[in-house]
Design an enzyme around this catalytic site. Structure first.
Site, PDB file in Angstrom:
ATOM      1  N   GLU A 124       0.830  -1.205   0.000  1.00 14.73           N
ATOM      2  CA  GLU A 124       0.000   0.000   0.000  1.00 14.73           C
ATOM      3  C   GLU A 124       0.865   1.256   0.000  1.00 14.73           C
ATOM      4  OE1 GLU A 124      -3.629   1.926  -0.220  1.00 14.73           O
ATOM      5  OE2 GLU A 124      -3.144  -0.199  -0.414  1.00 14.73           O
ATOM      6  N   GLU A 125       2.002   1.212   0.668  1.00 12.95           N
ATOM      7  CA  GLU A 125       2.877   2.378   0.759  1.00 12.95           C
ATOM      8  C   GLU A 125       3.632   2.638  -0.551  1.00 12.95           C
ATOM      9  OE1 GLU A 125       3.299   4.667   2.919  1.00 12.95           O
ATOM     10  OE2 GLU A 125       2.429   3.952   4.781  1.00 12.95           O
ATOM     11  N   SER A 126       4.171   1.574  -1.155  1.00 14.74           N
ATOM     12  CA  SER A 126       5.117   1.796  -2.261  1.00 14.74           C
ATOM     13  C   SER A 126       4.992   0.824  -3.416  1.00 14.74           C
ATOM     14  CB  SER A 126       6.547   1.701  -1.722  1.00 14.74           C
ATOM     15  OG  SER A 126       6.825   0.359  -1.325  1.00 14.74           O
TER      16      SER A 126
END
Length: 789
Positions: A622-624
């Site tokens: 989800e972050e990267s």
């Protein structure tokens, strides 16, 4: 005088669903002969029990308004016979074992085991030995973790480890600890409070609950204002319980009498003893007391005697591998428990929930994981449909394909999107949408096999396939005419696996839909289609027969999309263009249990920080999207998008674009955030609050919890409570009253939901890939087991 045997009979008579009608009859006849204090049931309690037992009892025991109750005896002339009948009932009850016990649960007391060892040795034994305290009746279902719930969870744990659960009930609670110490048991689930004294003897799992110890008194005694009011009272507890430690410490300052109850007595019996004036008070965990007070109005919680304390499972101290496996299992359950819910409802109810639960299969044609992302023709199509009706998509993966329709009918999903062929035998149970694919069923042989060109060439050959597949329905009527053999394989095998088995010579022949074979032929040239079986077969989505609005919406969507640009792009991407297929679909031979290029780094960081590594992977995606070079507009770096200043505060040195450094910093930061929330919060809620804080800052999340409390919602629950009000902090009138001010807090709500859903996907696919799926959790005494033709 307190008599636990008599108390046990009282309780059985009060709570056994099978004996309640007779108990009412006895009570009605003997009403003039007993005082109110000694009545077994009064009218209110009778109605409460009807409500409590709902499913199994309500049908057999109508309310007053519905007519005369069964076995209602009004004649005083029958008093003596009824009294004799009552005595007979008591005699029979005294010999009863635990309610709901079966052969598995009535094993003899365990002997000392010579093969004690950690998880590897347990796997060699093939059994997980689970101990519980004996019960005289099934406990009422209540919120939180119940004994029955925990037993089902422990059984699922055993199955996930590839073990058979062996459940034994132990009469003496002291034996629970002794059995762990002498190696004759592996796990104790008994709603045990984790205390320093007990931790010297056994190890404890991650907590399954947190509860306070409450002093219990009769409702007719004056209220207690403080523990000093205990002076002169008689308080009953078991010596092996954590309550004994509590009252012993209090006794050093306040003069009162401790009544040592037999180890065979459970807490609910002692509460009943308080109600019957056998002693003045006892101590109970607040969740159990709340359940008892749902059907008794003569006892109450006088005052709390402790802060919330962890409730956990007990294990032998020298089994770190087993403890690690148990902890990971419980952490996973804390975040995925909602997937076990059984919910019904047509389109309006689905749109109100804003979640469309789609049952599908983990295969190349329907749904799969590739480089951490979810893909598949059915997945992409269903996701577009969910978006059209204003919902997010939640994927549900049954362990076997033949459970698709049963799970739909049981309310575990709303719609089946799994390349399911429309058949009359299936239409008896569900309604199908308009067809959206019409593949051919193809006979599949090895590439060098030039002997099969038609049905006559199948004589004497073996065709391997699933009994639950449409291929079986096609071939079974032809078997006698063409003398081939149908060899059934496990229903969990996917068609791709059958094709691979044909290719390597393990199987002779199989059958595949043309679109599934097209995917395989993009990678392999060692199999081929020999000939088609009849006409093309229609494939559709399936819904419950009563969900007419959902079916109409699906038909409208599929009719509009079929033949359109979006649908054609999906078809070429997954079934037609070999180059595109190889770009988006992994080879079946690849490690399907692999989530990302950094799995080992996630495992190491998860073990260090006591966080499930698959949750860290879901967060990193989800972050990267697992991009180590990623950098946000505010300066967050790497796989876990950590700010350099945060990494410095955490003591993490190095380049945050290095995946190992970033994952170490991100996991350490998430752990720190978890530890800053109250320890008595349920584990799943602490994790969700920590994830939200990772995204938006802990201060904003605390503001959201305060706002939830002000608006009558639960500040300790994320979904449906804090997550509902958090976006209000973007409005000036709410931000002005908040300690940390304005927040674009729709983002953390979506962030937590995305990670929670992806984590559920990762864990489920990981279980399927490793061949160790958990058994479905039972929601009640009637586990549905629909067998389809």
């Amino acid at each position: 005088m307190y008599n636990p045997a008599v108390n046990r009979i009282r309780l059985k008579l009060c709570k056994s669903p099978s004996i309640l009608p007779v108990a009412f009859a006895v009570r009605e006849s003997l009403r003039p002969q007993f005082t109110r204090r000694r009545r077994i049931l009064d009218e209110n309690k009778g109605r409460a029990l009807v409500t409590a037992w709902g499913n199994g009892y309500a049908a057999a025991m109508p309310s007053r308004s519905s007519g005369p109750r069964p076995l209602r005896i009004a004649s005083r002339a029958l008093s003596i016979p009824v009294l004799l009948l009552g005595l007979l009932i008591l005699t029979l009850l005294a010999s009863c074992g635990p309610a709901g016990s079966g052969p598995e649960e009535r094993l003899p007391e365990p002997d000392n085991a010579e093969d004690a060892g950690d998880l590897e040795q347990i796997r060699l034994r093939g059994q997980l030995r689970i101990l519980l305290p004996s019960r005289q009746f099934t406990m009422l279902t209540r919120s939180g973790f119940t004994s029955d719930h925990e037993l089902e969870l422990a059984r699922s744990l055993a199955h996930s480890l590839g073990l058979s659960p062996v459940v034994t009930y132990v009469g003496d609670r002291e034996q629970l600890f002794a059995s762990l110490e002498n190696g004759s048991a592996d796990l104790v689930i008994a709603r045990l409070t984790e205390t320093p004294e007990r931790k010297e003897r056994v190890a404890f799992s991650t907590p399954v609950d947190h509860v306070r110890e409450m002093l219990v008194t009769r409702r007719d005694v004056p209220p207690f204002s403080s523990v000093s009011d205990l002076a002169g009272h008689r308080i009953a507890v078991r010596k092996s319980s954590s309550f004994f430690v509590t009252v012993t410490r209090l006794q050093q300052e306040i003069p009162f009498e401790i009544v040592i109850a037999p180890e065979s007595s459970d807490t609910e019996e002692l509460i009943y003893g308080v109600a019957m004036r056998d002693f003045d008070a006892t101590v109970a965990d607040e969740d159990l007391l709340k359940a008892v007070m749902a059907y008794r109005d003569d006892v109450r919680a006088a005052l709390p005697l402790s802060e919330p304390r962890p409730i956990a499972w007990a294990l032998p101290k020298d089994m770190p591998e087993l403890k690690a496996a148990v902890d990971q299992f419980l952490r996973e359950d804390a975040l995925t428990a909602e997937l076990h819910d059984r919910v019904y409802g047509d389109l309006a109810a689905i749109q109100q929930r804003k979640v469309l639960r789609v049952l599908t299969r983990n295969n190349a044609a329907s749904y799969f994981l590739y480089r951490g992302g979810e893909r598949g023709f059915e997945f992409d199509l269903a996701k577009a449909f969910a978006r059209k009706i204003g919902c997010r998509l939640q994927v549900v993966l049954p362990p076997d394909g033949n459970l698709m329709i049963p799970w739909l009918l049981e309310g575990r999903g709303d719609l089946i999107a799994a390349s399911m062929t429309i058949r009359d035998s299936r239409s008896e149970w569900v309604n199908f949408s308009e067809p959206y694919l019409e593949p051919q069923e193809l006979i599949v042989v090895r590439a060098e096999d030039d002997t099969v060109h038609g049905m006559e060439d199948l004589r004497g050959r073996k065709i391997h396939l699933r009994r639950s597949s449409s291929y079986f329905d096609t071939l079974e009527p032809l078997q006698q005419d063409f003398a081939f053999e149908l060899v059934l394989v496990p229903s969990s095998m996917e068609t791709e696996e059958l094709i691979a088995a044909v290719a390597n010579g393990e199987f002779d022949i199989t059958v595949a839909d043309s679109h599934i074979l097209a995917i395989e032929l993009a990678y392999r040239k060692d199999v081929k289609a020999a000939f088609p079986l009849g006409n093309r077969q229609a494939i559709g989505w399936a819904v419950r027969r009563e969900d007419h609005a959902l079916l109409a919406a699906a038909d409208e969507f599929l009719s509009a999309e079929r033949g359109g640009t979006f649908f054609n792009v999906l078809s070429r991407k997954y079934f037609e263009d070999e180059q595109r297929i190889r770009a988006v679909i992994p080879k079946r031979s690849e490690n399907l249990a692999r989530i990302s290029p950094f799995d080992q780094l996630f495992r190491d960081a998860g073990q260090t920080n006591d966080i499930d590594w698959r949750l860290l992977a879901a967060q990193a995606f989800e972050e990267s999207n697992f991009d180590g070079t990623a950098m946000s507009r505010v300066g967050a770096q790497g796989v876990m998008q950590v700010m350099p200043g945060t990494a410095e505060e955490l003591g993490v040195e190095g380049d945050l674009h290095d995946p190992q450094t970033s994952i170490e910093a991100g996991s350490r930061y998430l752990r720190q955030l978890m530890d800053r929330f109250e320890m008595d919060l349920p584990l799943g809620e602490r994790l969700r609050f920590a994830l939200a804080s990772y995204n938006a800052g802990r201060g904003h999340i605390q503001d959201g919890r305060r706002l939830a409390r002000e608006r009558g919602l639960d500040p300790d629950k994320w979904f449906g409570n804090v997550a509902t009000v958090l976006p209000l902090l973007s409005q000036r009138r709410f931000a002005a009253r908040s300690r940390y001010g304005y927040c674009r807090c729709r983002q953390p709500v979506a962030y937590v939901r995305a990670i929670n859903d992806r984590y559920a996907v990762y864990t489920r696919l990981f279980e399927l890939a490793t061949g160790k799926p958990k058994t479905p959790r039972r929601e009640g005494p009637e586990e549905a087991s629909l067998t389809l033709p």
